[in-house]
Design an enzyme around this catalytic site. Sequence first.
Site, PDB file in Angstrom:
ATOM      1  N   TYR A  52       0.836  -1.196   0.000  1.00 32.68           N
ATOM      2  CA  TYR A  52       0.000   0.000   0.000  1.00 32.68           C
ATOM      3  C   TYR A  52       0.874   1.250   0.000  1.00 32.68           C
ATOM      4  CZ  TYR A  52      -4.022  -2.994   1.150  1.00 32.68           C
ATOM      5  OH  TYR A  52      -5.009  -3.953   1.136  1.00 32.68           O
ATOM      6  N   PRO A 216     -16.399  -3.311   0.440  1.00 30.81           N
ATOM      7  CA  PRO A 216     -17.801  -3.589   0.744  1.00 30.81           C
ATOM      8  C   PRO A 216     -18.806  -2.651   0.071  1.00 30.81           C
ATOM      9  CG  PRO A 216     -16.744  -2.521   2.609  1.00 30.81           C
ATOM     10  CD  PRO A 216     -15.660  -2.845   1.629  1.00 30.81           C
TER      11      PRO A 216
END
Length: 305
Positions: A52, A216
């Site tokens: 990341y 999500p």
Amino acid sequence: MRTMKLGTSTLEVPVVSVGCMRINSLEKTEAERFVQTALDLGANFFDHADIYGGGSCEEIFAEAIHMNDDIREKIILQSKCGIRKRMFDFSKEHILESVDGSLKRLHTDYLDVLLLHRPDALVEPEEVAEAFDILERSGKVRHFGVSNQNPMQIELLKKSVKQPLVANQLQLSITNANMISNGFNVNMENEAAVNRDGSILDYCRLNDITIQPWSPFQYGFFEGVFLGNEKFPELNQKIDEIAEKYQVNNTTIAIAWLLRHPAHMQPVIGTMNVGRLKDCCKASDISLTREEWYEIFRAAGNVLP
């Protein structure tokens, strides 16, 4: 924030995980405010990965939270390794090097959880086992898991790995719910019946492996969010209707839908917006009814047989 046990471990974690993939998009003061808000909400589980921001996200997080021994005792750190440029790597050397790099960037002596990020076609389970043993004995990693793996890939690792695999991070949302929908369409001749993951949902439930849904709010593979999207009018109408009933917003209901599943999932939220972070955490206090859960599922275009 409501808590749960992570897999078969005794580790008590909040039901919502704070993903830090985009923390490098924040200014220093914004990052500090974000992590402090998460702590104030009881969302003290922070998900990282060595890739990341090319590693910068772990460094920025450590600076933003002002990492010290006192702070470290109050938070739960998870990181992932195994993705390299144009390849995947579960070799013993890479796993050990990756963990050392994450520990240095996070200014800590240990990770609470280490996940293998994406399946490596050249994986040798014996090497993974050696790496995990070294990391466990040295105290650098306390719990282990995987990400984006199907049942047989996990079983292959378990052939040599002795540590329990406590989590599996998988893409799952209301609109990306094939692992749920194929369970309704057993032995049927339609697209929804296609089992693309080896029944990973049932496998994780049977083996007490916590599913951590990533993205999500996304549909497709990072094609965009479904909330407020004109491509999903019926879904948004239904979510908004239920949100009004509970006096929350649509973000809260989207997370509550995942939390309602009896698999006891731990969604990984990727927002860096303090307001949305608060909305996600509110889902901890909401339990959708069976009828509401199915109404949302159908509104997303999923057809029950």
